[in-house]
Design a protein around this motif. Structure first.
Motif, PDB file in Angstrom:
ATOM      1  N   LEU A   1      10.051   2.554 -16.900  1.00  0.00           N
ATOM      2  CA  LEU A   1      11.150   3.521 -16.961  1.00  0.00           C
ATOM      3  C   LEU A   1      12.476   2.771 -16.934  1.00  0.00           C
ATOM      4  CD1 LEU A   1       9.777   6.046 -14.285  1.00  0.00           C
ATOM      5  CD2 LEU A   1       9.549   6.186 -16.765  1.00  0.00           C
ATOM      6  N   ASP A   2      13.257   2.927 -18.006  1.00  0.00           N
ATOM      7  CA  ASP A   2      14.541   2.230 -18.090  1.00  0.00           C
ATOM      8  C   ASP A   2      15.655   3.172 -17.658  1.00  0.00           C
ATOM      9  OD1 ASP A   2      16.623   0.533 -18.632  1.00  0.00           O
ATOM     10  OD2 ASP A   2      15.872  -0.081 -20.607  1.00  0.00           O
ATOM     11  N   GLU A   3      16.106   3.010 -16.451  1.00  0.00           N
ATOM     12  CA  GLU A   3      17.173   3.836 -15.858  1.00  0.00           C
ATOM     13  C   GLU A   3      16.887   5.333 -15.989  1.00  0.00           C
ATOM     14  OE1 GLU A   3      21.136   2.600 -16.562  1.00  0.00           O
ATOM     15  OE2 GLU A   3      20.602   0.495 -16.785  1.00  0.00           O
ATOM     16  N   PRO A   4      15.803   5.797 -15.358  1.00  0.00           N
ATOM     17  CA  PRO A   4      15.398   7.199 -15.515  1.00  0.00           C
ATOM     18  C   PRO A   4      16.388   8.201 -14.922  1.00  0.00           C
ATOM     19  CG  PRO A   4      14.069   6.126 -13.837  1.00  0.00           C
ATOM     20  CD  PRO A   4      14.866   5.054 -14.512  1.00  0.00           C
TER      21      PRO A   4
ATOM     22  N   TYR B   1      13.393   5.070 -22.682  1.00  0.00           N
ATOM     23  CA  TYR B   1      14.500   4.255 -23.181  1.00  0.00           C
ATOM     24  C   TYR B   1      15.778   4.539 -22.393  1.00  0.00           C
ATOM     25  CZ  TYR B   1      11.197   3.621 -26.923  1.00  0.00           C
ATOM     26  OH  TYR B   1      10.065   3.325 -27.634  1.00  0.00           O
ATOM     27  N   GLN B   2      16.560   3.466 -22.228  1.00  0.00           N
ATOM     28  CA  GLN B   2      17.813   3.597 -21.491  1.00  0.00           C
ATOM     29  C   GLN B   2      18.721   4.651 -22.138  1.00  0.00           C
ATOM     30  OE1 GLN B   2      19.664  -0.169 -20.860  1.00  0.00           O
ATOM     31  NE2 GLN B   2      21.541   0.691 -20.046  1.00  0.00           N
ATOM     32  N   ASN B   3      18.882   4.549 -23.480  1.00  0.00           N
ATOM     33  CA  ASN B   3      19.629   5.577 -24.209  1.00  0.00           C
ATOM     34  C   ASN B   3      18.583   6.465 -24.849  1.00  0.00           C
ATOM     35  OD1 ASN B   3      18.696   3.434 -25.647  1.00  0.00           O
ATOM     36  ND2 ASN B   3      20.217   3.567 -27.257  1.00  0.00           N
TER      37      ASN B   3
ATOM     38  N   LYS C   1      17.538  -7.009 -18.310  1.00  0.00           N
ATOM     39  CA  LYS C   1      16.450  -6.141 -17.845  1.00  0.00           C
ATOM     40  C   LYS C   1      15.800  -5.411 -19.021  1.00  0.00           C
ATOM     41  CE  LYS C   1      19.431  -3.826 -15.345  1.00  0.00           C
ATOM     42  NZ  LYS C   1      20.692  -4.503 -15.635  1.00  0.00           N
ATOM     43  N   THR C   2      16.642  -4.756 -19.831  1.00  0.00           N
ATOM     44  CA  THR C   2      16.097  -4.014 -20.967  1.00  0.00           C
ATOM     45  C   THR C   2      15.423  -4.966 -21.952  1.00  0.00           C
ATOM     46  OG1 THR C   2      17.779  -2.306 -20.734  1.00  0.00           O
ATOM     47  CG2 THR C   2      16.689  -2.460 -22.864  1.00  0.00           C
ATOM     48  N   THR C   3      16.015  -6.132 -22.115  1.00  0.00           N
ATOM     49  CA  THR C   3      15.413  -7.117 -23.010  1.00  0.00           C
ATOM     50  C   THR C   3      14.005  -7.491 -22.545  1.00  0.00           C
ATOM     51  OG1 THR C   3      17.599  -7.981 -23.500  1.00  0.00           O
ATOM     52  CG2 THR C   3      15.738  -9.384 -24.056  1.00  0.00           C
TER      53      THR C   3
HETATM   54 MG   LIG Z   1      19.487  -2.075 -20.088  1.00  0.00          MG
END
Ligand SMILES: [Mg+2]
Ligand SMILES: Nc1ncnc2c1ncn2[C@@H]1O[C@H](COP(=O)(O)OP(=O)(O)OP(=O)(O)O)[C@@H](O)[C@H]1O
Lengths: 559, 264
Positions: free
Chosen positions: B175-178, B84-86, B42-44
């Motif tokens: 939004l990556d895992e908000p 960003y996720q992190n 997903k993030t990729t």
């Molecule tokens: Mg990810």
């Protein structure tokens, strides 16, 4: 018991202080410092160094505890102080056991041993040292026990007295034209101050501190609080005005020799302001910064020299923009290949660049143009309306103007969009780019503007000395400039000034230190990283949400 | 026409195919989600859209223009912003400075203008500051503008990242895992906040999320990735009952199954 004395820690601190003092003695620092008087007949710089070790050990042993009781402080201080003496006593006794020790430890001279044994014979001296250091350890430890009302005046009395004694040359130079010869002799020796002056300073400092804490401060603050907005602005303006006027009359007060020192500091401030943009603002670690200084100096040299190597015989003022421009061009040219490099790689490539420039300057290849190791001579002096600038005081104003300009540019850019872009770049290059920041132009601007200040410093340097040689442009300059930024507080403009005063100014005033300059740099940097990693004068956070109005007003003022 | 259109996108890392022949669209004004187990890609895929990675095959077209071969800053200027996720804030900068940096695509004045305080520069900066303050209030961080962002609470940092992304005035917000790491109350607030972004500002939203309550609560369209490939797509209820999806999650042991509450 919660506040029981921690013997292990006490022993460690004491021995550590002793070992450091031993090291300082073994490199010959103690002995050479002993030749410098602080208070004539009473205290030398070497003795101060020697005695401050047990004092500091005692001080550190009891530090950090909320409530120190007297008995504990006495015991802890005595133990720590006595242990400080142990490694030194071992050294004294070693010379008795092995008189040939000097063959391997060159600096362990009879003078050093006599200094350590306080002038007495080895055995008696060792005992004296032990007792003396234990007493000093107790004194250090007692600092935490004393009530504030005694401690504060005492600290300020001792601090001012010793500070004055260490920097006696400054006051000597300033006061000589004012005071009569007899008075001078009563107050100053050739090196250091007389006991009379020491006592005067001690008493005055104590008196002032007591007055300040007994109501002076209160009155000052009350008066400040009672001021209206208008008055406050007024007093701000007055203090800025006073600041400017003092900067302008400073060289007149300081005299020729000290002005020369200040000129030197000023050139380092100028370079520091430039490198601060590259390293402090944009986070690009540049270790070859001296290259731009060299380019500025050489271009100025070639263009204005009246000697064989001069090609144009230009005036200083005409050559100045060309010298700065050449430095900028070099900065940008270096910037392009390193655009994609980060951290260590960038540091190494820039380091190499600095060396390349130095090697080129020394090389036979360019000798016909820039003189090789013989350098460039007869570089032209700046003239203003027919008046030739030759003395340190003349260059003082030139350098002051340069520094003023650099501060102005750096502070304006820092507070603007470009400053934010640099900061974002420093924090996270990938995200900065993803935010829409154009990395190429942002980085090249940092390299270019940073190089401009360095080139300006180089051009002034060249005109000031009239001749330049390649060995003046070595790696140490880059390291000095980087160190002064770190010590002052990375990214902070006042920090650059403070850092340059401490790292460039002080060693020039304390010539005894010159030999151990690198040692002291190292020690200072390590100490800073442990105790105050943010630097002596870190940059404050810019308040944008709430203090916007105030900030704008402040920015309108002189910077 | 779809706002974002990915066709047959493939991204490999050496022998690993992180995104595999993925075809995907987001309609203008939608709130869509991509879900899938850990490591699904997903993030990729987000990184492929925003230019952090160059993908090997396929194409991604945004608003009629291909993103392939463009740098991250160009893609941001096209109208795609992300979080960003992190969390990746500029941690030493203040909250409001972070937002101001996010505003970069709106700003045009040069450093020369700043040097001489030209009226146009001064005006742009003060307008930007006003806008940043407004955004600060919109995301509920009023009063925290002068804090160093590293010192903000976790939830506030996530919010600030969204504010920074919005400052670019994007058409599409990724939004990556908000809500990762948020407590239930913060999660509920953030969910509501994301809906407001779309409803009040008209920003199209694509999110990656593990919290099924959030996903099922706000998404109109959900795409499920597993091992880089799409295994299902559809509305919340269709996805909940899709056997392939249940298998992709539940077949992977207890750790994955604990995070998903499909019957919710
Ligand atoms: Mg990810
Ligand atoms: N830069 C990279 N180099 C090599 N492999 C990578 C890289 N980035 C991601 N991967 C691999 O690609 C796969 C997909 O990773 P990705 O981060 O996209 O998963 P994800 O779906 O976001 O997972 P999560 O839910 O844990 O965030 C993983 O196997 C990961 O290890």
């Amino acid at each position: 018991m919660s506040s029981q004395l921690d013997l292990r820690n006490t022993a460690r601190v004491g021995l550590l202080a002793g070992v450091i003092t031993l090291g300082v003695s073994a490199v010959g620092m103690l002995e050479s410092f002993d030749k410098r008087d602080l208070i004539i007949g009473l205290l030398t710089l070497g003795q101060l160094l020697l005695f401050s070790a047990p004092f500091a050990a005692g001080f550190l042993v009891t530090r950090g505890e909320d409530k120190v009781d007297t008995g504990e402080a006495v015991v802890g201080g005595a133990v720590a102080g006595a242990l400080t003496a142990v490694p030194l006593i071992a050294l004294i006794l070693l010379t008795l056991a092995a008189p040939n020790i000097r063959n391997s430890l060159v600096n362990v001279s009879p003078e050093l041993i006599s200094l350590l044994s306080l002038g007495a014979s080895e055995i008696v001296g060792s005992l004296l040292l032990l007792v003396g250091m234990a007493v000093l350890g107790v004194a250090g430890a007692m600092f935490h026990v004393l009530p504030d009302a005694i401690r504060k005046p005492l600290i300020s009395g001792l601090g001012w007295m010793l500070g004055f004694a260490i920097l006696s040359e400054v006051s000597l130079n300033i006061l000589r034209p004012i005071l009569g010869r007899g008075l001078m002799r009563a107050l100053f020796g050739t090196k250091g101050i007389t006991p009379l002056l020491a006592a005067i300073i001690f008493v005055v400092a104590i008196g002032l501190t007591i007055w300040w804490s007994k109501g002076g401060q209160q009155r000052y603050e009350d008066r400040k609080a009672a001021m209206s907005e208008e008055q406050r602005k007024q007093s701000r303006r007055i203090s800025i005005g006073v600041g400017i006027v003092s900067l302008l009359i400073l060289p007149i007060i300081l005299g020729t020799y000290l002005t020369e020192v200040v000129d030197n500091v000023g050139l380092f401030i100028l370079m520091g302001l430039g490198l601060n943009i590259v390293v402090g603002f944009a986070g690009l670690l540049d270790l070859g910064y001296v290259a731009f200084f060299a380019i500025g100096a050489y271009v100025m040299g070639i263009l204005t020299s009246q000697g064989d190597l001069g090609i144009a015989g230009m005036s200083f003022w005409l050559a100045l923009p060309i010298a700065v421009g050449a430095a900028v061009l070099a900065g940008v040219t270096l910037g392009i290949p390193v655009l994609r490099m980060r951290g260590d790689y960038l540091a190494i490539v820039t380091l190499g660049f600095g060396e390349i420039i130095r090697v080129l300057a020394t090389s036979d290849l360019l000798k016909p143009y820039i003189g090789g190791a013989q350098g460039i001579l007869q570089i032209g002096k700046p003239t203003i309306f027919g008046f030739e600038m030759v003395k340190p005081i003349h260059f003082y104003y030139l350098i002051l103007a340069g520094v003023g300009l650099a501060v102005f540019v750096a502070s304006r850019l820092r507070d603007a969009r470009l400053g934010r872009q640099w900061m974002a770049l420093r924090e996270d290059e990938d995200v900065a780019e993803a935010m829409g920041i154009h990395l190429v132009s942002t980085k090249l601007l940092a390299f270019g503007i940073g190089a401009a200040f360095s080139g300006l410093a180089g051009a002034i340097f060249s005109a000031r000395l009239s001749s330049i040689f390649p060995h003046s442009f070595n790696l140490l300059i880059s390291i000095n400039v980087l160190s002064l930024i770190i010590v002052g507080g990375i990214g902070s403009l006042p920090g650059v000034v403070v850092g340059a005063l401490v790292l460039v100014g002080l060693p020039e005033l304390l010539r005894e230190f010159a030999e151990y300059r690198m040692l002291l740099y190292g020690a200072l940097l390590i100490a800073m990283m442990i105790a105050r990693p943010e630097g002596l004068w870190p940059s404050p956070i810019t308040k944008r949400e709430f203090h916007a109005a105030e900030e704008e007003e402040a920015l309108g003022g002189v910077q | 026409m779809a706002l974002l259109e990915a066709t047959n996108v493939t991204k490999r890392f050496g022998g690993l195919t992180a995104v595999n022949d993925f075809t995907f669209t987001v309609e203008k004004g939608a709130i869509d989600s991509i879900i899938g187990p850990n490591g699904a890609g997903k993030t990729t895929f987000f990184n492929c859209i925003t230019g952090f990675y160059q993908f090997e095959e396929g194409d991604i077209v945004f608003n009629g223009n291909s993103v392939s071969g463009r740098s991250t800053d160009q893609i941001t200027r096209m109208g795609i912003s992300r979080t960003y996720q992190n969390i990746r804030l500029f941690s030493q900068m203040t909250t409001i400075e972070n937002i101001l940096v996010g505003m970069e695509p709106q700003l045009h004045t040069s450093w020369i203008g700043a040097l001489f305080r030209l009226p146009s520069t001064v005006k742009e900066e003060s307008d930007a500051l006003d806008e940043a303050r407004r955004l600060l209030e919109f995301v509920g961080l009023k009063g925290k503008g002068d804090e160093i962002s590293r010192n903000l609470s976790y939830g506030d940092q996530r919010r600030l990242e969204i504010a920074r992304a919005m400052a670019a005035k994007p058409k599409l917000l990724l939004l990556d895992e908000p809500t990762a790491g948020m407590n239930p109350r913060e999660t509920a607030e953030t969910t509501e906040f994301i809906r407001r972004l779309r409803d009040e500002l008209g920003i199209t939203i694509l999110l990656i999320e593990h919290d099924m309550r959030v996903v099922m609560g706000i998404s109109e369209h959900i795409t499920v990735l597993d091992y880089g490939a799409k295994i299902a797509e559809g509305g919340p209820s269709a996805i909940q009952n899709n056997p392939k999806v249940i298998e992709a999650y539940l077949g992977r042991g207890a750790a994955a199954s604990a995070t998903i509450e499909l019957e919710n």
